[in-house]
Design a protein around this motif. Structure first.
Motif, short mmCIF file in Angstrom:
data_model
loop_
_atom_site.label_atom_id
_atom_site.label_comp_id
_atom_site.label_asym_id
_atom_site.label_seq_id
_atom_site.Cartn_x
_atom_site.Cartn_y
_atom_site.Cartn_z
N LEU A 1 0.83 -1.21 0.00
CA LEU A 1 0.00 0.00 0.00
C LEU A 1 0.87 1.26 0.00
CD1 LEU A 1 -2.84 -1.00 2.48
CD2 LEU A 1 -3.03 -0.66 0.01
N ALA A 2 1.98 1.22 0.73
CA ALA A 2 2.89 2.37 0.72
C ALA A 2 3.50 2.56 -0.66
CB ALA A 2 3.99 2.17 1.76
N ALA A 3 3.81 1.44 -1.33
CA ALA A 3 4.37 1.53 -2.69
C ALA A 3 3.34 2.07 -3.67
CB ALA A 3 4.85 0.15 -3.13
N VAL A 4 2.08 1.70 -3.48
CA VAL A 4 1.01 2.24 -4.34
C VAL A 4 0.94 3.75 -4.19
CG1 VAL A 4 -1.50 2.33 -4.67
CG2 VAL A 4 -0.37 0.12 -4.38
N GLU A 5 1.05 4.24 -2.97
CA GLU A 5 1.02 5.68 -2.75
C GLU A 5 2.17 6.37 -3.47
OE1 GLU A 5 -1.38 7.34 -1.28
OE2 GLU A 5 -2.45 5.48 -0.89
N ARG A 6 3.34 5.73 -3.45
CA ARG A 6 4.50 6.34 -4.13
C ARG A 6 4.30 6.39 -5.64
NH1 ARG A 6 7.27 3.15 -0.25
NH2 ARG A 6 7.70 1.53 -1.79
N VAL B 1 2.92 0.10 -18.89
CA VAL B 1 3.49 -1.05 -18.18
C VAL B 1 3.04 -1.01 -16.73
CG1 VAL B 1 5.61 -2.19 -17.45
CG2 VAL B 1 5.50 -1.09 -19.69
N PRO B 2 2.35 -2.04 -16.27
CA PRO B 2 1.90 -2.04 -14.88
C PRO B 2 3.09 -1.98 -13.93
CG PRO B 2 0.80 -3.73 -16.15
CD PRO B 2 1.91 -3.21 -17.01
N PRO B 3 2.97 -1.23 -12.85
CA PRO B 3 4.11 -1.05 -11.94
C PRO B 3 4.23 -2.17 -10.92
CG PRO B 3 2.29 0.27 -11.18
CD PRO B 3 1.83 -0.39 -12.46
N TYR B 4 3.77 -3.38 -11.26
CA TYR B 4 3.80 -4.48 -10.30
C TYR B 4 5.18 -4.66 -9.68
CZ TYR B 4 4.52 -9.24 -8.71
OH TYR B 4 4.90 -10.32 -7.98
N GLU B 5 6.22 -4.66 -10.50
CA GLU B 5 7.57 -4.91 -10.01
C GLU B 5 8.03 -3.87 -8.98
OE1 GLU B 5 6.94 -7.11 -13.67
OE2 GLU B 5 6.66 -5.00 -13.12
N ARG B 6 7.44 -2.69 -9.04
CA ARG B 6 7.80 -1.66 -8.06
C ARG B 6 6.91 -1.71 -6.83
NH1 ARG B 6 8.28 1.34 -12.90
NH2 ARG B 6 6.37 2.53 -12.52
N LEU C 1 -0.90 -13.47 -7.25
CA LEU C 1 -2.21 -12.89 -6.93
C LEU C 1 -2.18 -11.37 -7.14
CD1 LEU C 1 -3.02 -14.90 -3.68
CD2 LEU C 1 -4.07 -15.22 -5.93
N LEU C 2 -1.13 -10.74 -6.65
CA LEU C 2 -1.02 -9.29 -6.80
C LEU C 2 -0.85 -8.88 -8.25
CD1 LEU C 2 1.23 -8.39 -3.75
CD2 LEU C 2 -1.10 -7.58 -4.14
N ARG C 3 -0.03 -9.60 -8.98
CA ARG C 3 0.19 -9.26 -10.38
C ARG C 3 -1.12 -9.31 -11.16
NH1 ARG C 3 4.31 -9.17 -14.15
NH2 ARG C 3 5.88 -9.97 -12.68
N ALA C 4 -1.93 -10.34 -10.92
CA ALA C 4 -3.20 -10.46 -11.62
C ALA C 4 -4.11 -9.28 -11.34
CB ALA C 4 -3.88 -11.77 -11.23
N ALA D 1 -6.27 -4.01 -13.02
CA ALA D 1 -6.52 -2.59 -12.73
C ALA D 1 -5.99 -1.72 -13.86
CB ALA D 1 -5.85 -2.21 -11.41
N ALA D 2 -4.83 -2.09 -14.41
CA ALA D 2 -4.26 -1.32 -15.52
C ALA D 2 -5.14 -1.42 -16.76
CB ALA D 2 -2.85 -1.83 -15.83
N ARG D 3 -5.65 -2.62 -17.04
CA ARG D 3 -6.52 -2.80 -18.21
C ARG D 3 -7.80 -2.00 -18.07
NH1 ARG D 3 -4.81 -8.20 -17.60
NH2 ARG D 3 -6.75 -8.72 -16.50
N GLU D 4 -8.31 -1.91 -16.85
CA GLU D 4 -9.56 -1.20 -16.61
C GLU D 4 -9.35 0.31 -16.46
OE1 GLU D 4 -12.58 -2.54 -16.64
OE2 GLU D 4 -11.70 -4.50 -17.13
#
Length: 217
Positions: free
Chosen positions: A25-30, A44-49, A117-120, A125-128
């Motif tokens: 959640l902290a990474a999402v905020e960043r 590009v989805p920021p999953y890796e970050r 699970l998170l990547r999916a 979310a990126a597609r939508e």
């Protein structure tokens, strides 16, 4: 008993999931400022970050290994007392090697499953074209699910594995029990060793509240 060991491991696993939730959640905020509040389609989805499974393995190992070692030792000692066998040596090199391998397997596999699970969710979310608010809800959903369902299942799997291995290591160390008959006669093909059965096999997925995950992790 086994139930108490499972409860201790489950509590530890739940605490780790909570730490991971807060970290993601902290990474999402960043990421919010970088993406202007929206994960745009084709971007590009920021999953890796947001989550790197390999970064959590050491912490998992540090928290989980003492509990796995305790479960194995207690199970072995209970068995030794019941059958009047020689004392169990938890520091035996072969015993320690199995423990290292098993804990690494658990730490790696659980984090890999969490990552999937998170990547999916992030990619959907990126597609939508969803915003950060929706992404946060997706993250919370994954970890709520992990705490409610996965933690208990993982704890049962790992404590049963450690306890069963404690019995086998006791027999091996004692030198008075040459083998153990499997009533269900598990299949061991080619040059595979029986100890491979200590590693759970994933043959199907399980769905809970619309989330698919491996049968064990």
């Amino acid at each position: 008993g086994l139930k108490q060991r499972e409860q201790r491991f489950e509590s530890m696993q739940r605490a780790l999931f909570v730490e991971q939730r807060d970290s993601v959640l902290a990474a999402v905020e960043r990421e919010e400022a970088k993406h202007l509040g929206v994960f745009v389609e084709k971007q590009v989805p920021p999953y890796e970050r947001l989550f790197d499974p390999t970064e959590w393995v050491k912490l998992f190992t540090r928290r989980g290994r003492p509990l796995a070692a305790l479960a194995m030792t207690l199970a072995a000692r209970e068995q030794a007392n019941a059958f009047k066998l020689p004392p169990f040596d938890p520091d035996d090199p072969a015993t320690q090697r199995w423990l290292d391998d098993r804990v690494d397997f658990w730490a790696t596999r659980v984090n890999e499953e969490t990552g999937k699970l998170l990547r999916a969710e992030i990619e959907e979310a990126a597609r939508e074209g969803e915003g950060v608010v929706q992404v946060r809800e997706r993250v919370r959903k994954i970890f709520s699910f992990s705490n409610e369902f996965r933690a208990e299942r993982v704890a049962r799997t790992e404590m049963l594995a450690a306890s069963s291995r404690g019995h086998l290591e006791l027999y091996r160390q004692s030198g008075v029990v040459e083998g153990k008959q499997w009533k269900d006669k598990p299949k061991v093909g080619g040059n595979r060793k029986p100890e491979n059965h200590d590693r759970p096999r994933r043959t199907q997925t399980m769905s809970v509240n619309g989330i698919d995950f491996g049968p064990l992790y």
